[in-house]
Each structure stands twice: as C-alpha cells, then as structure tokens.
Design a protein around this motif. Sequence first.
Motif, mmCIF file in Angstrom:
data_model
loop_
_atom_site.group_PDB
_atom_site.id
_atom_site.type_symbol
_atom_site.label_atom_id
_atom_site.label_comp_id
_atom_site.label_asym_id
_atom_site.label_seq_id
_atom_site.Cartn_x
_atom_site.Cartn_y
_atom_site.Cartn_z
ATOM 1 N N GLU A 146 -0.208 41.693 45.392
ATOM 2 C CA GLU A 146 -0.317 40.434 46.122
ATOM 3 C C GLU A 146 1.067 39.816 46.351
ATOM 4 O O GLU A 146 1.316 38.646 46.064
ATOM 5 C CB GLU A 146 -1.234 39.457 45.374
ATOM 6 N N TYR A 188 -4.980 35.134 40.939
ATOM 7 C CA TYR A 188 -4.420 36.385 41.421
ATOM 8 C C TYR A 188 -4.985 37.494 40.544
ATOM 9 O O TYR A 188 -5.541 37.251 39.466
ATOM 10 C CB TYR A 188 -2.897 36.337 41.363
ATOM 11 N N ARG A 240 -0.304 40.626 39.924
ATOM 12 C CA ARG A 240 0.378 39.332 39.952
ATOM 13 C C ARG A 240 -0.235 38.354 38.952
ATOM 14 O O ARG A 240 -1.446 38.293 38.794
ATOM 15 C CB ARG A 240 0.308 38.745 41.361
#
Length: 414
Positions: A341, A232, A225
């Motif tokens: 994620e 992230y 991500r």
Amino acid sequence: HSGHASVRANDGGTPLREGEVTIGDALKARGYATGGFGKWGAGGRGSTGVPEEHGFDVFFGYYDQVHAHSFYPPYLVRNSAEVPLPGNVGGRSGETYAQYEIMAAGLNFIREHQSAPFFCYLPITPPHGMYDIPADDPAWDLYAGEEWMNDPETPAEAKNYAAMVSMVDRNVGQVLDLLDELELTDNTLVVFCGDNGGQDRFKTPKHPRGYFGPNVHPTTGVEFRAGKGSLYDGGLRIPFVAYWPGKIEAGTTSDLLFTQVDLFPTFAEVTGAETPDDLDGHSIAPTLFGADAAGREQPQHDFLYWEYGSMTAVRVGDMKAVRPRPTKAWELYDLSEDVSEANDIAAEHPDLVEKFAAIATREHVPANPGTYPNGREDHEKDRRAKWGTSKDAPAPKKGSAPASRPKTSSLTSN
C-alpha cells in the motif's frame, strides 16, 4: 462487521447489548456446553455484556483488557466472581501465573465435557500487555545456546515475547494432546487464529519494523504497511489455521478472502445451530471441507468493510480504499501489484473511489453498545487490579519470578 457491531472501541469495557446473540448463545441452544477461558473484552463486570449472559456456561479469566495486561493480577474472574490468585498483588511478578491457571481451567473444561458436545473458546492473552513469563517455564529451554537470546543488546522484552510465543505453541499442543487422549480428535474442529495484525514491537536500528518484523516477509523483505491498530494491511492480516483430521485435508492452503465475521456462520453450519438474521459473514465450510462435502461452492464477499477509531477501509477484490480520518481524502491501492500500500492511485480512478466511499457510507451504522445497569465499580476495580498494590516495575529481567505450575500436571506434557 465493524460498521454494524455494538463493540467497536478497544477500551476493554464497551459492552454487548442485552440479548445480543453470540456464538455461545447459538451453540448453547443447540445443546453444547460452552466455556471461555482468557480475555473477554466485550463488557466488564456489571454490564450487559458479561459472557455468562451471552451464552457461556462458564468464563474464566479477564473481563477487561486493562486487567489482562498483568499476568500476576491479585485475582481472575469466573462468571463475574473474583477468584484470588495466591501470592499476587498485581504488576509484573508474583507466585501464581495467570496463564497457567487459565489453560488448566480450559483443559479441565474439555475433560469434564468429553462425553457431550462442547465449545471451548480460548481467547488467551500471551503475548500481550506486560511481557512476563516465569523464569522456569519450559519455553526458555528452546532458546538455550541461541546467540541472539544471550546477547545483552537484545531487548529483554523481545526475549520474553519469544518465550511467550513458544509457551502458546505448547498450550496448543496441550489441547491437541488432550483431544487425542480422550479420543475426540476425529470429532472436533480446532481453529487457531490471531485477533489483529502484527505490531512493530522492540524496534532497534537494525530492526526498524520491530525485532521480529511481523509485517516483513522474512525472505523477500516485502512489507505490509503499518500494524496493529491500523486498517492498512499490516493491521488486518492474521494467521488462521483449521484442523479436523478426516474432514479437512492436511497441508492444504487457501487464498480465500475472509474475516473473523465468517466464523459464526461457519460454526453454526458445522453444528446445525441457528444464526441471527443480521450477520454479515459467510460460512467458509466449502473451503474447509470441500465443495462436494459442503454441497455448494464457497460464497465470496462482494466487499469487506472496516472502521476503527478515525480510520475507514473498504476492499473489493484486490482493490482497497483507505480513509485515514474523516478530514482526509480516500486513498486507493491495487493489492495485486502493491501489497505494501505504497502507491496511492486514487487520482487515477475517481469512479472507484466514489464507489468505495458509497459502500462506506452505506455500511456505517452508529454504534449502539450496551450499558452498565449495575454500575462500573467492579469493572473499574478490575482495571486497577492490573497494578494492584504492586510497585511499577518497568524494566523486566529475563522471565519473572517463578510462578506456580498448573495443578493439572497430567495435562502439561507437550
């Protein structure tokens, strides 16, 4: 980690504090010659963070990150002094390509210090900033005849980017070849790594995550991500390669969870140098050399902590919590099942969210950066040198104007 570091901003000028100990300091105290060649980014000229005050005998290149956006600046900096680059006025073209000069200086440093211990730090900039590379660089030959390179629909910047990556590959080869030539390979640890996750550069309708898809698995299509500038995993995952024939078994890989804060204690263990008491890292020597050679098993991090801008992240094992900004709720991801994620499970695990939030509160200490006791005049001059007196040239062609080649031609072989 970034909750304790003095330099946390990506502004290029926030300096280290006076007296703050670096890897350069520790190795210099151990008797190593210390040289840095590339981009410093831990304090501009006139600040308490200049590299020559933090353990480096010599640093040549850019002190400021904005200065480093141009590969044709009017000058580079050596130990806070300007070194003119002939035929350059800043911007995107000129006669002297900065990366050639930086690599030549780094290779010369190794040659000059071959008979004694040395630490050569090469935080080179390509590909970064303005993606410019001379039209006659040998890297272009690697792509001759490739359809995508000759396709006018391929972004010009993407073509330059690819050539710059191949140039860096050649630069790494120059270092390894020189170590072989000087018969230093068996007594030298070489580490190559990134400094941030990939970025979705050069997007097209066919390439929504960037032309080269640095955060997309090339076979499975699974994505990390976000990317550079984010906490992230797309912004955190980086390549890391270590090389030391006879010490590190060739072809091995590791799933050890570690970060760059672990390199200071690693280098200190390898060299016998002393470290400050406040380091957050663990030596990864047992992973590199084996538990038997290191005399112990590899220590593991109880947690990893990051903060950048408004974001905060904490990882414990495969569980990772992310707070996008202080006014947002914590998100929670199980990376063992959700590497992208994409599935926030915070509502299902309020106890873990509370635990991770407590770690973040504990690990954040207000930043205490250095200062500019000598004023910012030279620092601001360096930032202006990005464009210098050139005219803005936003549309690059394949390659830039041919630049001068390194004077140390004997070191430019592959």
